[in-house]
Motif scaffolding. Structure first.
Motif, PDB file in Angstrom:
ATOM      1  N   SER A 233     -20.578 -21.010   2.205  1.00  0.00           N
ATOM      2  CA  SER A 233     -20.483 -21.825   3.563  1.00  0.00           C
ATOM      3  C   SER A 233     -20.490 -23.097   3.424  1.00  0.00           C
ATOM      4  CB  SER A 233     -21.628 -21.347   4.395  1.00  0.00           C
ATOM      5  OG  SER A 233     -23.003 -21.638   3.617  1.00  0.00           O
TER       6      SER A 233
ATOM      7  N   GLU B 209     -17.682 -25.460   4.895  1.00  0.00           N
ATOM      8  CA  GLU B 209     -17.685 -26.619   6.232  1.00  0.00           C
ATOM      9  C   GLU B 209     -17.091 -28.039   5.683  1.00  0.00           C
ATOM     10  OE1 GLU B 209     -21.671 -28.648   7.871  1.00  0.00           O
ATOM     11  OE2 GLU B 209     -22.065 -26.673   7.238  1.00  0.00           O
TER      12      GLU B 209
ATOM     13  N   LYS C 251     -14.537 -30.118   7.677  1.00  0.00           N
ATOM     14  CA  LYS C 251     -14.729 -31.473   8.176  1.00  0.00           C
ATOM     15  C   LYS C 251     -13.988 -32.556   7.539  1.00  0.00           C
ATOM     16  CE  LYS C 251     -19.422 -31.633   7.969  1.00  0.00           C
ATOM     17  NZ  LYS C 251     -20.467 -32.044   8.263  1.00  0.00           N
TER      18      LYS C 251
END
Length: 145
Positions: free
Chosen positions: A49, A53, A57
């Motif tokens: 994760s 992420e 981003k």
């Protein structure tokens, strides 16, 4: 299982420690020997994760470099290899350091450029197991949208 050496190498080899190459993922090799099936064993042990992420981003440049890596290409990037987790939000290139020390990427070469001899890393995805993990991650992005 001798006839599967090349396949196993492409899936689980690729880790590099210093000048030592041909290091296989012990977790994946153990599972392969037990189940006699090539699968992404290591990639399935965590949610990935944080990497997910950070890539989501990231800037277009980082995403384009990830695309190049997934196409089997090498990227050449400069980053501080002494990066700490708190800096991940401040220095976008820290993602390369994180992926290198975590085993998602391998440095095939390091060249030192300029008067200050800054390190430039020639990176590739470590092996097919890692490629499968990234591919599954990216497919998941589009399935959710």
């Amino acid at each position: 299982m001798n006839n599967q050496k090349k396949l196993v190498k492409s899936w689980y080899d690729g880790f590099v420690f210093g000048n030592t190459h041909d290091i296989y993922n012990p977790w994946s090799i153990t599972n392969f020997l037990d189940k006699k099936q090539v699968r992404p064993y290591w990639a399935d042990t965590s949610s990935n994760s944080m990497i997910d992420e950070l890539i989501r981003k990231a800037s277009t440049d980082i995403k384009e470099k990830m695309e190049e890596l997934l196409q089997g290409k090498e990227i050449v990037v400069n980053f501080d290899e002494q990066i700490v987790f708190e800096q991940l939000d401040q220095d976008e290139n820290a993602i390369w350091s994180l992926m290198l020390v975590s085993g998602y990427l391998k440095a095939e070469q390091i060249e030192y450029r300029g008067v200050l001899l800054e390190p430039w890393y020639h990176l590739r995805i470590t092996n097919l197991e890692t490629t499968a993990m990234f591919t599954t991650m990216f497919k998941g992005w589009f399935a959710k949208n």
